[in-house]
Write a protein that holds these residues in place. Structure first.
Motif, short mmCIF file in Angstrom:
data_model
loop_
_atom_site.label_atom_id
_atom_site.label_comp_id
_atom_site.label_asym_id
_atom_site.label_seq_id
_atom_site.Cartn_x
_atom_site.Cartn_y
_atom_site.Cartn_z
N ASP A 205 36.06 9.04 -26.59
CA ASP A 205 35.73 8.29 -27.80
C ASP A 205 35.56 6.81 -27.43
OD1 ASP A 205 35.52 7.11 -30.22
OD2 ASP A 205 37.37 7.95 -31.06
N PHE A 206 34.37 6.48 -26.96
CA PHE A 206 34.14 5.11 -26.48
C PHE A 206 34.24 4.05 -27.57
CE2 PHE A 206 32.16 7.58 -23.02
CZ PHE A 206 32.80 7.01 -21.95
N PRO A 207 33.73 4.29 -28.79
CA PRO A 207 33.86 3.26 -29.83
C PRO A 207 35.32 2.90 -30.12
CG PRO A 207 32.22 4.89 -30.47
CD PRO A 207 32.88 5.42 -29.23
N THR A 208 36.20 3.89 -30.19
CA THR A 208 37.60 3.60 -30.45
C THR A 208 38.24 2.87 -29.28
OG1 THR A 208 37.75 5.59 -31.80
CG2 THR A 208 39.83 4.60 -31.09
N LEU A 209 37.95 3.34 -28.06
CA LEU A 209 38.45 2.64 -26.87
C LEU A 209 38.05 1.18 -26.92
CD1 LEU A 209 37.75 4.94 -23.76
CD2 LEU A 209 39.94 3.96 -24.45
N ARG A 210 36.77 0.96 -27.19
CA ARG A 210 36.19 -0.37 -27.20
C ARG A 210 36.89 -1.29 -28.19
NH1 ARG A 210 32.32 -3.91 -28.67
NH2 ARG A 210 30.75 -4.35 -27.08
N SER A 211 37.05 -0.83 -29.41
CA SER A 211 37.62 -1.71 -30.44
C SER A 211 39.10 -1.97 -30.18
CB SER A 211 37.39 -1.13 -31.84
OG SER A 211 38.01 0.13 -31.94
N ARG A 212 39.82 -0.97 -29.72
CA ARG A 212 41.24 -1.19 -29.44
C ARG A 212 41.42 -2.13 -28.25
NH1 ARG A 212 44.27 4.62 -30.43
NH2 ARG A 212 43.41 4.94 -32.51
N LEU A 213 40.57 -1.96 -27.25
CA LEU A 213 40.65 -2.85 -26.07
C LEU A 213 40.40 -4.30 -26.46
CD1 LEU A 213 38.83 -0.78 -23.31
CD2 LEU A 213 41.17 -1.67 -23.19
N LEU A 214 39.36 -4.52 -27.27
CA LEU A 214 39.04 -5.89 -27.67
C LEU A 214 40.17 -6.50 -28.48
CD1 LEU A 214 35.23 -5.94 -28.56
CD2 LEU A 214 36.42 -7.22 -26.75
N ALA A 215 40.72 -5.73 -29.40
CA ALA A 215 41.81 -6.25 -30.23
C ALA A 215 43.02 -6.59 -29.36
CB ALA A 215 42.20 -5.22 -31.30
N TRP A 216 43.32 -5.71 -28.43
CA TRP A 216 44.46 -5.96 -27.52
C TRP A 216 44.20 -7.19 -26.66
CZ3 TRP A 216 44.18 -5.81 -22.11
CH2 TRP A 216 45.41 -5.97 -21.45
N PRO B 12 28.41 5.22 -15.41
CA PRO B 12 27.98 5.58 -16.78
C PRO B 12 29.09 5.41 -17.82
CG PRO B 12 27.20 7.21 -15.22
CD PRO B 12 28.11 6.30 -14.46
N MET B 13 30.32 5.72 -17.45
CA MET B 13 31.43 5.52 -18.40
C MET B 13 31.60 4.04 -18.72
SD MET B 13 34.46 8.26 -17.63
CE MET B 13 34.63 8.06 -15.86
N ALA B 14 31.58 3.22 -17.65
CA ALA B 14 31.71 1.78 -17.87
C ALA B 14 30.56 1.26 -18.73
CB ALA B 14 31.76 1.05 -16.53
N ALA B 15 29.37 1.82 -18.50
CA ALA B 15 28.19 1.37 -19.25
C ALA B 15 28.28 1.80 -20.72
CB ALA B 15 26.92 1.94 -18.61
N ALA B 16 28.92 2.93 -20.98
CA ALA B 16 29.03 3.42 -22.36
C ALA B 16 29.92 2.53 -23.20
CB ALA B 16 29.56 4.86 -22.34
N LEU B 17 30.79 1.78 -22.54
CA LEU B 17 31.76 0.95 -23.24
C LEU B 17 31.17 -0.41 -23.65
CD1 LEU B 17 34.70 1.66 -23.80
CD2 LEU B 17 35.31 0.55 -21.63
N VAL B 18 30.13 -0.84 -22.94
CA VAL B 18 29.70 -2.24 -23.02
C VAL B 18 28.84 -2.60 -24.24
CG1 VAL B 18 28.30 -3.99 -21.86
CG2 VAL B 18 29.93 -2.64 -20.56
N PRO B 19 27.86 -1.77 -24.64
CA PRO B 19 26.91 -2.21 -25.67
C PRO B 19 27.59 -2.66 -26.97
CG PRO B 19 26.14 -0.21 -24.63
CD PRO B 19 27.53 -0.43 -24.13
N GLY B 20 27.12 -3.77 -27.50
CA GLY B 20 27.70 -4.33 -28.72
C GLY B 20 28.09 -5.77 -28.52
N GLU B 21 28.97 -6.26 -29.39
CA GLU B 21 29.41 -7.64 -29.30
C GLU B 21 30.27 -7.88 -28.07
OE1 GLU B 21 28.48 -10.08 -31.66
OE2 GLU B 21 27.10 -8.40 -32.05
N ARG B 22 30.22 -9.07 -27.55
CA ARG B 22 31.16 -9.54 -26.52
C ARG B 22 31.26 -8.64 -25.30
NH1 ARG B 22 36.49 -10.04 -29.84
NH2 ARG B 22 37.24 -10.91 -27.87
N PRO B 23 30.15 -8.34 -24.66
CA PRO B 23 30.20 -7.45 -23.49
C PRO B 23 31.11 -8.00 -22.38
CG PRO B 23 28.05 -8.52 -23.66
CD PRO B 23 28.77 -8.78 -24.95
#
Length: 361
Positions: free
Chosen positions: A2-13, A164-175
């Motif tokens: 679940d990359f979107p959830t990973l992404r948002s939790r990582l940024l918040a942390w 590819p996993m690392a790339a899946a995490l990046v697109p969006g705000e604040r890469p």
DNA sequence: GAAGCGTGGCC
DNA sequence: TGGCCAAGCTT
């Protein structure tokens, strides 16, 4: 995953837990690409606490692309002295000179153009493009590798899967912050030993945590036994001066200064090997005198014992046969030369000995 | 793809 | 003490 959830939790942390490091600008402030690039090169295989003082001194000495581009290589290596992996300094210097001459002094913000510079690999390109220019480029470093190995509970994830996993995490705000968040998690929470899973913002998505296998991920790689080099080091005196050589840029410790040396042959004495080092490397006849000291030093892939031997010139002038340059140096000016750690130690021990010609020479 | 390339900290 | 490891790149 679940990359979107990973992404948002990582940024918040990350917003809450990120360390205050000298190369990190406050939120909203535009980073200087030269500084970001410098930090990424210094941090290759090198700990944050080791880099800190070097980074600060470097910027005092070479504050801009143009300042570094104009500096002689010897000054650059002197500023890198002790940091290790000296090809990083040589490549960075060359790359910055290219930026000055071909890109008008501006660090290129195009991934392909930046990646083409010497010393810039896939990781460094992704890091600088995302952090300094806000480009959606992934990074895979040791931290990312370990974090993904645990998230997927894979003992040895392939590079072809990691990127590819690392790339899946990046697109969006604040890469850039997304990339730094994964690395920061790996550096401070998802550590190689004793990971602090209790503090991890994404343990709920972690397969290794669920399985209790976090301490076995990733699987350790087997190390090869280190060969040993028994090396003779002639410390050649003439008047009040000592002979230093600059090592060929292709060789180990390339571009750095030090004493001449030769690996001992089986059964050969240190004195004989020291005299041979001068003959073969410098076309110089020397007479070995008193042993100065022995210094052990472990490199990444070889263990060396340096047997330093006081020598005096019998005949001839030194020529840089196996070196790029030679110099007679007064003891008090050795500090002006870029010496690797083991050579510095030899110099310090040799300086304790009387500096005149050996009484029996 | 594997080997070569530095150094210091940690257990 | 000795092995392992750390924001990798080049050949």
């Amino acid at each position: 995953m679940d990359f979107p959830t990973l992404r948002s939790r990582l940024l918040a942390w990350y917003d809450d837990a990120r360390r205050d490091l000298p190369w990190r600008t406050p939120r909203g402030q535009a980073p200087d690409p030269y500084r970001v690039w410098l930090s990424e090169v210094m941090l290759q295989q090198t700990r944050v606490e080791t880099v800190r003082p070097y980074y600060a001194r470097w910027l005092e000495r070479f504050p801009t692309v143009d300042a570094l581009a104009a500096a002689p290589l010897d000054d650059v290596l002197k500023a890198w002295e002790g940091l290790g992996y000296y090809s990083r300094a040589r490549n960075f210097h060359r790359a910055v000179q290219e930026v000055a001459s071909r890109h008008g002094g501006r660090v290129p913000g195009e991934p392909d153009a930046f990646r083409a510079l010497p010393g810039v690999g896939r990781y460094t390109a992704g890091a600088v493009m995302s952090i300094a220019f806000g480009r959606e480029e992934p990074v895979v470093d040791g931290n990312v590798r370990r974090v993904f190995a645990r998230w997927t509970d894979d003992p040895a994830p392939a590079e072809d899967a990691l990127w590819p996993m690392a790339a899946a995490l990046v697109p969006g705000e604040r890469p850039g912050d997304v990339n730094q968040a994964v690395m920061e998690l790996g550096a401070t929470v998802c550590t190689p030993r004793s990971p602090r899973c209790g503090e991890c913002p994404v343990r709920g998505l972690c397969a290794a945590y669920a399985a209790g296998t976090q301490n076995e991920r990733p699987a350790p790689k087997k190390a090869r036994p280190l060969p040993h080099e028994d090396t003779a080091v002639p410390v050649i005196h003439r008047g009040g001066e000592v002979l230093l050589v600059r090592r060929p840029v292709r060789a180990r410790l390339g571009g750095m200064w030090g004493f001449p040396q030769a690996i001992r042959h089986p059964g050969e004495s240190a004195s004989a090997a020291a005299e041979r080092a001068a003959a073969e490397g410098l076309d110089l006849a020397v007479r070995a005198g008193a042993p100065v000291a022995s210094v052990d030093h472990t490199f990444t892939h070889v263990r060396a014992t340096y047997h330093a031997v006081r020598c005096t010139v019998v005949w001839g002038e030194p020529r840089a046969v196996r070196y790029d340059e030679v110099a007679w140096v007064p003891w008090e000016r050795i500090g002006g030369y870029a010496l690797p750690v083991a050579q510095k130690r030899i110099a310090a021990l040799a300086a304790l000995h009387p500096t005149g010609p050996h009484p029996l020479a």
